[in-house]
Write a protein that holds these residues in place. Structure first.
Motif, short mmCIF file in Angstrom:
data_model
loop_
_atom_site.label_atom_id
_atom_site.label_comp_id
_atom_site.label_asym_id
_atom_site.label_seq_id
_atom_site.Cartn_x
_atom_site.Cartn_y
_atom_site.Cartn_z
N SER A 728 0.73 -1.20 -0.05
CA SER A 728 -0.18 0.03 -0.16
C SER A 728 0.92 1.50 -0.08
CB SER A 728 -0.91 -0.14 1.34
OG SER A 728 -1.68 1.05 1.30
N MET A 729 1.96 1.33 0.92
CA MET A 729 2.84 2.42 1.07
C MET A 729 3.46 2.86 -0.38
SD MET A 729 3.76 5.11 2.37
CE MET A 729 3.19 4.94 4.27
N ARG A 730 3.90 1.55 -1.00
CA ARG A 730 4.83 1.69 -2.13
C ARG A 730 3.90 2.11 -3.40
NH1 ARG A 730 9.11 -0.27 -4.70
NH2 ARG A 730 10.27 -0.88 -2.64
N ALA A 731 2.45 1.83 -3.41
CA ALA A 731 1.66 2.16 -4.34
C ALA A 731 1.42 3.65 -4.50
CB ALA A 731 0.35 1.37 -4.25
N MET A 732 1.66 4.20 -2.96
CA MET A 732 1.06 5.54 -2.64
C MET A 732 2.29 6.37 -3.09
SD MET A 732 0.23 7.61 0.79
CE MET A 732 1.83 7.32 1.52
N MET A 733 3.64 5.70 -2.80
CA MET A 733 4.67 6.65 -3.25
C MET A 733 5.11 6.77 -4.74
SD MET A 733 7.48 5.91 -0.15
CE MET A 733 8.54 7.11 -0.69
#
Length: 766
Positions: A728-733
Motif C-alpha cells: 500500500s505504501m509503495r503504491a502511494m509513493m
C-alpha cells in the motif's frame, strides 16, 4: 452546355496571349502598398490584380459538391442568381460510398465545370469531423472518422486539381459546430487534436497538396484560427509540408497583421483600405517583418500564376448528370431489409401494387442550405422516376416548407387508407430543409412529429413498408422496428431521385456504408453535455472518444454502427493473416484476408480494417479504423484483400514527448463489415520504442524507476532509511514526485544535486 464550345476565358480574347507570371520578378517590383493589397480580396470572390505588372485577378467560388458561381452582384447566400451547375451528392453521401475512385471521378467533373466557368479555385472539400450529429453543416462533411474523411478528401482534391483548377481544404481546424461559430473557442487538448481533428487535414495535405487551405472562423484554445501560428505555420507548413496558400473563411480575419504573422496569406472577402494600410504601417514601424509580407504576397502570386490560363474546356452536362446518379446510388445505405412473408421487401419486384407516400418523393430534398447551395442543371424526383416504369399511386402524407399546402391530418388519413390495400408502401421521409444549414445547428435529432405519426399509422395497416430517408446527417430511428426496410439516401444531389428508383428496383445494388454512427438518443452522443458550449467556450471533454470510438469503447447500444450497410447479397470472410516486421517507428504489419460473395447476385463489400491496442498504457479507443477497400464481386467470386499498416497506424500521440509513438506489445487487427461486425481477427506482437519522457524533480518515483538511467538514482533513495515498504505504501509513493523525498528528508541529495542527476540520466538515453 452539353457538347458546347469551350467557354471563353480572358486568355481567349482575340490578340491576347496566355498570361504568364514570373513570380519572383513581379515580387521584386512590387511596392510595399501593392504587397499589402495582394493579401486581401478585390471584392467578394476575386483576388486583387496589379495591372502595372501584368498580374490579373482570379476568381474563387463556393462548391464542395457543385460549382456555385454567382452571376453579377448576387448576394452571398443566394441560389437563384448562380450559374447552372451539376449538383453532385453532398459529402455525407459521397463519403458513404467509401469509393475513392468514384470520388475522384466526381472531383474531375467538378474541376471541368470550374474551369469552364473561368473560376480558379473551388472552395472545398470540407473534412471537419462529425463530433455531434446536431452540427448544422454535417452534410458538407465526410465522416466521424479521420482516416475515412482524409481518404475521401484527398481523392476529391486530386480529381478537381487534375483539371488545372485549385481547391480549398476547409475549415481548418476544430470547426465542428455552427453555434457561435465566429467567436467560440474550441478548447481541446493536443492529443485529441492530433488523433481526431487534424489527421484528415494532414492526409489531404500530404497526399494531394490542395492549392489552398481555408482557416476556420472559431478560436482554438483561445486563439482565432486566423491568428494561430501553431496551426498555420508550425503544423501545416513546417510539419506537413503544405506548399500552397492559406485563405481565410469569409470574415474570419479580425486583425490582418497578427494573422499574417501567424501564417495567413489572403483575407477574404474585400475588407476596404484600412487593413491594407494597417499592414503597411506595421511593416514600416517594425512590428511585422517585411519578409513575412513577402511570403504571403509570393503565395498569392503563385496561386494566380498556376491558375493561368484561366478558363477553357467543355462540360458534358448529360455525362455529369449520369455520374451524379451513379454517385447518389453508391452513397445510399441500406440499413434494414427484413423479410415479410419469407422474402425481403427490397428490391421491389416491380411497380404493380406500389404505393409511394411522402412529399419528398415529388419535392426532393437534395442539398443543404447555406453557401454550398447549387443551382442544378436539372432535378430528378423519385416519383417521376418510378412512374416512368409503370403506374404508381401516390399520397403526399404530410406537408413540407416550400411544398404544396395542405392539412397534415387529412393527408395522413388519405395515405393510411391507400396503404390498406397497397402491395408495398415506399415512404419518403426526411429532415425539413431549414433544419440543416450553414450558420446554425440542428434543432432536433429525430424526424418531425408529423412524419413519425404518418409512419406509425401506415405501418399499423401494412407490413410491407420501406422507408427512404433524405437528410444530411444521422437521425434517430425509434420507429425502425415498425418497418421492413430503411434506405438512407442522405442528400443525394440533382440525380438522387433516379438513383433511388434504381436502388428500389434492384437495377443497382446498394453499396453504401455508414460514415457516422446512428445513435438511439441525443443523450448517448459523445459531445452531449459539452455541446454547444457556454460563455464563448466549447469543451471537447470526450477527448479521443469521438463517434464509434465513444460508443464502442463505452459499450453503448446504437441503432446502427459505423460502417454498417446491407446489400442484396451476402459476403463471407476467411481467416485474417497478419505479420509484423521492423521495430518502433519502422514497424509495419501486413494483413491479408479473403472475401467471398456468398449470395446469388453481384454486389460490393467494403472491407474495413480496425486496430486494437489492448495493452496500451493510455486510454485508447477499443478499435480504430486504419484502412478500407471496396471490392465488387460476382456470385461465388472470392478475392484476397491485402493491407499494409505502418507505424503511424499503430501509434498514439504522446502528450509528454509530443510526438507519435509506437508502444510495444500485442496489437489486434480486426477485419469486418462494420465497427461492430468484426468477421475475423489476428494478434501480432510489435516491438515498440522507448517511451521515457525527460526526467526532472517533478517526475514521479514510478517514472524515475521506469527510466533506464533513472532507476539507479531513485532506487538507493528509497532504501536510504532501511525501512521495508508494504504494498500500500509503495503504491502511494509511486505517484509522488521525486522531490518529495527531499521534502521528507529521505533523499541523500538536495534540489541542485537532484537536477544534476536528472540531467545525467536524460543524457544517458539520448
Amino acid at each position: 452546355m452539353s457538347d458546347a464550345a469551350p467557354t471563353p476565358g480572358p486568355h481567349d480574347e482575340p490578340g491576347q496571349p496566355d498570361r504568364t507570371i514570373d513570380v519572383e520578378a513581379v515580387l521584386a517590383g512590387l511596392t510595399l502598398e501593392e504587397k499589402a493589397s495582394l493579401t486581401s480580396g478585390a471584392d467578394f470572390w476575386h483576388t486583387k490584380p496589379v495591372e502595372r505588372l501584368g498580374v490579373p485577378s482570379v476568381m474563387v467560388t463556393d462548391g464542395p459538391h457543385g460549382l456555385r458561381k454567382e452571376a453579377q452582384q448576387a448576394d452571398h447566400l443566394g441560389i437563384g442568381a448562380s450559374v447552372p451547375a451539376t449538383c453532385f451528392p453532398t459529402a455525407a453521401a459521397l463519403g458513404s460510398s467509401w469509393d475513392v475512385d468514384l470520388v475522384r471521378r466526381v472531383g474531375e467533373a467538378l474541376g471541368r465545370e470550374t474551369r469552364a466557368n473561368d473560376v480558379a479555385v473551388l472552395l472545398g472539400p470540407g473534412v471537419n469531423i462529425k463530433r455531434t450529429p446536431l452540427c448544422g453543416r454535417n452534410f458538407e462533411y465526410v465522416s466521424e472518422d479521420p482516416v475515412l474523411a482524409g481518404e475521401v478528401g484527398a481523392a476529391l482534391v486530386a480529381g478537381i486539381q487534375s483539371q488545372g483548377v485549385g481547391t480549398s481544404l476547409k475549415h481548418y481546424a476544430a470547426n465542428n459546430q455552427e453555434t457561435d461559430r465566429m467567436r467560440v473557442s474550441a478548447d481541446v487538448d493536443e492529443r485529441t487534436l492530433r488523433e481526431v481533428y487534424l489527421p484528415a487535414f494532414e492526409r489531404v495535405v500530404t497526399r494531394a497538396q490542395p492549392w489552398t487551405v481555408m482557416c476556420a472562423y472559431n478560436k482554438v484554445n483561445g486563439t482565432y484560427a486566423s491568428e494561430h501560428h501553431w496551426l498555420l505555420t508550425e503544423v501545416l507548413r513546417d510539419e506537413w509540408g503544405f506548399e500552397g496558400l492559406v485563405v481565410s473563411d469569409w470574415g474570419a480575419v479580425h486583425d490582418r497583421v497578427p494573422a499574417l504573422a501567424a501564417g495567413l496569406d489572403l483575407q477574404m472577402p474585400a475588407s476596404g483600405p484600412r487593413p491594407d494600410e494597417a499592414v503597411v504601417a506595421a511593416v514600416r514601424e517594425g512590428r511585422l517583418p517585411e519578409r513575412v509580407l513577402d511570403d504571403a504576397a509570393r503565395r498569392v502570386l503563385r496561386l494566380v500564376a498556376r491558375a493561368q490560363p484561366v478558363g477553357g474546356g467543355t462540360v458534358d452536362v448529360d455525362a455529369h448528370h449520369a455520374l451524379a446518379r451513379e454517385a447518389a446510388a453508391a452513397g445510399s445505405v441500406l440499413l434494414r431489409n427484413e423479410p415479410v412473408d419469407g422474402s425481403p421487401v427490397l428490391p421491389l419486384a416491380g411497380t404493380d401494387g406500389l404505393l409511394v407516400v411522402g412529399e419528398f418523393a415529388r419535392t426532393p430534398r437534395y442539398q443543404g442550405a447555406g453557401s454550398s447551395q447549387v443551382n442544378p442543371t436539372r432535378l430528378d424526383d423519385a416519383l417521376t422516376a418510378l412512374r416512368a416504369l409503370g403506374d404508381v399511386a401516390f399520397e403526399p402524407g404530410f406537408t413540407i416548407e416550400g411544398g404544396p399546402e395542405g392539412d397534415d391530418e387529412a393527408l395522413r388519413a388519405a395515405a393510411v387508407e391507400a396503404a390498406r390495400t397497397a402491395g408495398t408502401v415506399v415512404l419518403f421521409l426526411g429532415l425539413p430543409g431549414p433544419d440543416e444549414s450553414e450558420g446554425y445547428d440542428r434543432p432536433r435529432l429525430g424526424l418531425p412529429e408529423n412524419q413519425v405519426a404518418l409512419l406509425e399509422a401506415v405501418a399499423a395497416v401494412n407490413p410491407r413498408v420501406a422507408v427512404v430517408l433524405a437528410n444530411g446527417s444521422a437521425v434517430s430511428m425509434p420507429w425502425r422496428g415498425l418497418v421492413a426496410a430503411v434506405l438512407e439516401t442522405w442528400l443525394g444531389g440533382q440525380a438522387g431521385g433516379s438513383a433511388v428508383a434504381d436502388l428500389l428496383l434492384g437495377r443497382v445494388a446498394p453499396a453504401g456504408r455508414l460514415t457516422e454512427t446512428i445513435p438511439h438518443r441525443l443523450e448517448d452522443t459523445p459531445a452531449f453535455g459539452n455541446f454547444p458550449g457556454e460563455a464563448g467556450h466549447v469543451r471537447y471533454g470526450e477527448g479521443v472518444l469521438v463517434g464509434y470510438r465513444w460508443y464502442d469503447t463505452r459499450g453503448i447500444d446504437v441503432a446502427y454502427p459505423f460502417g454498417h450497410g446491407l446489400t442484396y447479397t451476402t459476403f463471407g470472410y476467411g481467416d485474417v493473416v497478419a505479420a509484423a516486421s521492423g521495430t518502433g517507428p519502422d514497424v509495419s504489419v501486413d494483413v491479408r484476408v479473403t472475401v467471398t460473395n456468398t449470395g446469388a447476385v453481384a454486389g460490393a463489400e467494403v472491407v474495413q480494417l480496425y486496430v486494437r491496442d489492448p495493452q496500451a498504457s493510455v486510454l485508447r479507443p477499443v478499435r480504430e479504423l486504419k484502412a478500407f477497400t471496396k471490392v465488387h464481386l460476382e456470385p461465388g467470386e472470392q478475392r484476397e484483400v491485402a493491407f499494409t499498416l505502418d507505424a503511424r497506424d499503430l501509434s498514439y500521440w504522446h502528450p509528454g514527448l509530443r510526438r507519435w509513438v509506437v508502444e510495444g506489445g500485442e496489437f489486434v487487427v480486426e477485419v469486418g463489415a462494420s465497427s461492430r461486425d468484426v468477421r475475423a481477427a489476428a494478434a501480432v506482437e510489435v516491438e515498440g520504442e522507448p517511451l521515457w519522457a525527460p526526467l526532472d524533480g517533478m517526475s514521479t518515483i514510478a517514472e524515475w524507476l521506469e527510466h533506464p538511467a533513472g532507476r539507479d538514482v531513485v532506487g538507493p533513495m528509497l532504501e536510504a532509511d532501511g525501512r521495508e515498504l508494504d504494498d500500500s505504501m509503495r503504491a502511494m509513493m509511486m505517484q509522488m514526485p521525486v522531490r518529495v523525498l527531499i521534502d521528507f528528508g529521505i533523499a541523500p541529495v538536495d534540489e541542485d544535486e537532484l537536477a544534476a542527476l536528472a540531467a545525467r540520466a536524460n543524457a544517458a538515453v539520448r
